[in-house]
Motif scaffolding. Sequence first.
Motif, PDB file in Angstrom:
ATOM      1  N   VAL A  88       0.386  -1.202  -0.139  1.00  0.00           N
ATOM      2  CA  VAL A  88       0.157   0.062  -0.157  1.00  0.00           C
ATOM      3  C   VAL A  88       1.016   0.892   0.199  1.00  0.00           C
ATOM      4  N   ILE A  89       1.359   1.177   0.898  1.00  0.00           N
ATOM      5  CA  ILE A  89       2.586   2.056   1.157  1.00  0.00           C
ATOM      6  C   ILE A  89       3.580   2.717  -0.146  1.00  0.00           C
ATOM      7  N   GLY A  90       4.169   1.118  -1.265  1.00  0.00           N
ATOM      8  CA  GLY A  90       4.730   1.723  -2.318  1.00  0.00           C
ATOM      9  C   GLY A  90       4.079   2.354  -3.359  1.00  0.00           C
ATOM     10  N   VAL A  91       2.708   1.488  -3.188  1.00  0.00           N
ATOM     11  CA  VAL A  91       2.055   2.187  -4.816  1.00  0.00           C
ATOM     12  C   VAL A  91       1.771   3.146  -4.839  1.00  0.00           C
ATOM     13  N   GLN A  92       1.238   4.390  -3.309  1.00  0.00           N
ATOM     14  CA  GLN A  92       0.438   5.119  -3.184  1.00  0.00           C
ATOM     15  C   GLN A  92       2.281   5.662  -3.539  1.00  0.00           C
ATOM     16  N   HIS A  93       3.516   6.236  -3.469  1.00  0.00           N
ATOM     17  CA  HIS A  93       4.613   6.821  -3.267  1.00  0.00           C
ATOM     18  C   HIS A  93       5.155   6.710  -5.024  1.00  0.00           C
ATOM     19  N   ARG A 134       2.489  -1.986  13.930  1.00  0.00           N
ATOM     20  CA  ARG A 134       1.596  -1.210  13.582  1.00  0.00           C
ATOM     21  C   ARG A 134       1.557  -0.064  13.961  1.00  0.00           C
ATOM     22  N   GLN A 135       2.217   0.631  14.336  1.00  0.00           N
ATOM     23  CA  GLN A 135       1.541   2.007  15.015  1.00  0.00           C
ATOM     24  C   GLN A 135       2.453   2.598  13.625  1.00  0.00           C
ATOM     25  N   ARG A 136       3.448   2.480  13.583  1.00  0.00           N
ATOM     26  CA  ARG A 136       4.440   2.592  12.123  1.00  0.00           C
ATOM     27  C   ARG A 136       3.680   2.799  11.148  1.00  0.00           C
ATOM     28  N   LEU A 137       3.433   1.602  10.486  1.00  0.00           N
ATOM     29  CA  LEU A 137       2.047   1.579   9.319  1.00  0.00           C
ATOM     30  C   LEU A 137       1.177   2.299   9.962  1.00  0.00           C
ATOM     31  N   ILE A 138       0.474   2.677  10.885  1.00  0.00           N
ATOM     32  CA  ILE A 138      -1.001   3.599  11.263  1.00  0.00           C
ATOM     33  C   ILE A 138      -0.211   5.152  10.399  1.00  0.00           C
ATOM     34  N   GLU A 139       1.364   5.498  11.072  1.00  0.00           N
ATOM     35  CA  GLU A 139       1.665   6.705  10.550  1.00  0.00           C
ATOM     36  C   GLU A 139       1.977   7.014   9.162  1.00  0.00           C
ATOM     37  N   PHE A 140       2.618   5.935   8.778  1.00  0.00           N
ATOM     38  CA  PHE A 140       2.997   5.973   7.155  1.00  0.00           C
ATOM     39  C   PHE A 140       1.174   6.562   6.120  1.00  0.00           C
ATOM     40  N   LYS A 148      -1.183   7.451   7.191  1.00  0.00           N
ATOM     41  CA  LYS A 148      -1.354   8.666   7.252  1.00  0.00           C
ATOM     42  C   LYS A 148      -1.087   9.410   6.324  1.00  0.00           C
ATOM     43  N   SER A 149       0.214   9.647   5.980  1.00  0.00           N
ATOM     44  CA  SER A 149       1.334  10.435   5.569  1.00  0.00           C
ATOM     45  C   SER A 149       1.174  10.032   3.919  1.00  0.00           C
ATOM     46  N   VAL A 150       0.175   9.276   3.347  1.00  0.00           N
ATOM     47  CA  VAL A 150      -0.129   8.333   2.226  1.00  0.00           C
ATOM     48  C   VAL A 150      -1.663   9.050   2.338  1.00  0.00           C
ATOM     49  N   GLY A 151      -2.678   8.302   3.014  1.00  0.00           N
ATOM     50  CA  GLY A 151      -3.776   9.052   3.056  1.00  0.00           C
ATOM     51  C   GLY A 151      -4.005   7.849   2.727  1.00  0.00           C
ATOM     52  N   PHE A 152      -3.817   7.203   3.747  1.00  0.00           N
ATOM     53  CA  PHE A 152      -4.360   5.388   3.831  1.00  0.00           C
ATOM     54  C   PHE A 152      -4.400   5.293   5.190  1.00  0.00           C
ATOM     55  N   GLU A 153      -5.988   4.359   5.558  1.00  0.00           N
ATOM     56  CA  GLU A 153      -6.530   4.485   7.291  1.00  0.00           C
ATOM     57  C   GLU A 153      -6.110   2.647   7.024  1.00  0.00           C
ATOM     58  N   GLY A 162      10.381  -3.512  -1.698  1.00  0.00           N
ATOM     59  CA  GLY A 162      10.529  -2.934  -0.714  1.00  0.00           C
ATOM     60  C   GLY A 162       9.542  -1.616  -0.917  1.00  0.00           C
ATOM     61  N   ALA A 163       9.257  -0.487   0.088  1.00  0.00           N
ATOM     62  CA  ALA A 163       8.318   0.614  -0.441  1.00  0.00           C
ATOM     63  C   ALA A 163       9.386   1.238  -0.424  1.00  0.00           C
ATOM     64  N   GLN A 164       9.961   1.883  -1.774  1.00  0.00           N
ATOM     65  CA  GLN A 164      10.470   2.959  -1.657  1.00  0.00           C
ATOM     66  C   GLN A 164       9.820   4.685  -1.504  1.00  0.00           C
ATOM     67  N   SER A 165      10.924   5.104  -1.056  1.00  0.00           N
ATOM     68  CA  SER A 165      10.685   6.734  -1.382  1.00  0.00           C
ATOM     69  C   SER A 165      10.114   6.991  -2.712  1.00  0.00           C
TER      70      SER A 165
END
Length: 220
Positions: free
Chosen positions: A20-25, A78-84, A86-91, A198-201
């Motif tokens: 999710v994070i990688g694709v949003q980036h 889990r908390q790290r993922l939650i914050e990530f 939020k940074s990409v607009g995903f809950e 991996g979820a790159q920047s």
Amino acid sequence: MSHSKLKIDIISDVVCPWCVIGVQHLKDAVVKNNWQDRIDIEWYPFELNPDMPPEGENLREHIARKYGASAEESEQNRQRLIEFGKSVGFEFNFTDETRIYNTRQCHILLDYAHSVGLQTQLKIALFTAYFTDGKNISDTDVLLNIGEKVGLEVDEMLAYLHDSAEHDKLDVIEDQWREMDISGVPTIVFNNEKGLTGAQSVESYEEMLRHYLGEDSSKK
């Protein structure tokens, strides 16, 4: 001047939060540079837990069993993922009852969705159903409902799910990844040549896109 589209293959699993994070980036890099019409994305299957039973497994217990993570480490992740998220607009919504599920049927339906041009829509809907809404995405009725909402035909979905050739096709693709030593997701492959795992920047994806789209990196 016309441009041919850049083929981007995304190897991922529906229950992979870093996908999710990688694709949003990746999406952010594309939108930032207005490259939406210059790329062609196709999603490919990767089952992180192909032997997972239909009822799934408690996520925290699964992480402890598979990776040896303590309860404290699991909670921190889990908390790290939650914050990530939020940074990409995903809950991301995690509870003590959160379960991880078998995703084989998801990948079969994603293949059908690709044939009718709705693959990305279904993939995002599955991410949301699992991570945000806590749905059991191994349940056929749940999947049919998700698919119907993005425009898929129920009869066609059932036909794909019951087609042994589709299941064989999935096995062949996943065997291919193993032969290529692809063991982590997301793995995003550009032009059938270079892959990033991996979820790159956003910047990393932007650099790769600039290279393959022939963009001058000085034009930022």
